[in-house]
Scaffold this active site. Structure first.
Site, short mmCIF file in Angstrom:
data_model
loop_
_atom_site.label_atom_id
_atom_site.label_comp_id
_atom_site.label_asym_id
_atom_site.label_seq_id
_atom_site.Cartn_x
_atom_site.Cartn_y
_atom_site.Cartn_z
N LYS A 149 0.82 -1.21 0.00
CA LYS A 149 0.00 0.00 0.00
C LYS A 149 0.86 1.27 0.00
O LYS A 149 2.07 1.21 0.24
CB LYS A 149 -0.92 -0.03 1.22
N TYR A 178 -12.84 -2.40 -2.19
CA TYR A 178 -13.40 -2.40 -0.83
C TYR A 178 -14.92 -2.39 -0.82
O TYR A 178 -15.52 -1.98 0.18
CB TYR A 178 -12.87 -1.18 -0.07
N ASN A 225 -1.46 -0.26 7.57
CA ASN A 225 -0.98 -1.62 7.77
C ASN A 225 -0.16 -2.14 6.59
O ASN A 225 0.04 -3.33 6.46
CB ASN A 225 -2.13 -2.57 8.13
N HIS A 249 -1.96 -5.49 1.83
CA HIS A 249 -3.26 -6.16 1.73
C HIS A 249 -2.99 -7.57 1.24
O HIS A 249 -2.16 -7.78 0.35
CB HIS A 249 -4.17 -5.46 0.71
N GLU A 268 -10.39 -10.38 -6.54
CA GLU A 268 -9.40 -9.31 -6.48
C GLU A 268 -8.38 -9.41 -7.63
O GLU A 268 -8.04 -8.40 -8.24
CB GLU A 268 -8.67 -9.34 -5.13
#
Length: 170
Positions: free
Chosen positions: A11, A51, A125, A128, A139
């Site tokens: 990310k 998302y 974080n 993913h 995805e």
């Protein structure tokens, strides 16, 4: 054990912190094979589709901005998208990634070592990982075209597309 594929995204916060090499090194511990990789400037549409299962949550807008890198600006407004394949890939890679909440993640996991929760409550974080096989397929198909992966992992078909605009090199 079954051969599985999954999507992993490094990310924007991972890119901003120059953690790409560290994260790839940690992921290599699982002895998986990378079968697709690219840098993606995430559109709002792609972020919302990624998302979509969280669209009714109050933090959805912040999550969309986060994955688009809007919190970090140029040149950190992108992700590194990877498709990994191997035996029991999802469980093994998710273990290496650690819990979604960096404060609950094992300190030797990627999120435990490099993630944080900002003072505004944003989970930075850094990675993913697909949660299960059906989510991985959704995805991967969302982020990659069949020709961007070195092997066909899902059924494909040829279609004729007319009037498709494309950017090419001059």
């Amino acid at each position: 054990m079954a051969i599985e594929q999954l999507l992993i995204l490094i990310k924007p916060d991972g890119i901003k912190k120059s953690l790409t090499g560290n994260i790839l090194t940690k992921l290599s511990e699982a002895r998986m094979v990378i079968i697709g990789a690219k840098v993606v400037k995430v559109s709002k549409e792609l972020a919302e589709q990624h998302y979509f299962h969280l669209k009714d949550r109050p933090f959805f807008g912040e999550l969309v901005d986060y994955i688009q890198g809007k919190l970090y600006g140029e040149p950190y407004d992108r992700v590194l998208a990877l498709v990994y394949q191997g035996e029991d890939a999802i469980t093994r890679m998710r273990t290496l990634a650690g819990a979604t909440n960096p404060e609950e993640a094992d300190p030797v996991s990627i999120r435990g070592a490099y993630g944080r929760i900002t003072t505004k409550g944003v989970y930075e974080n850094v990675v993913h990982c697909s949660s299960d096989m059906s989510e991985a397929e959704r995805e991967i198909k969302l982020w990659f075209k069949p020709e961007e992966i070195v092997k066909y992992i899902y059924p494909t078909k040829k279609i004729t597309v007319e009037k498709e605009e494309e950017i090419v090199w001059e």
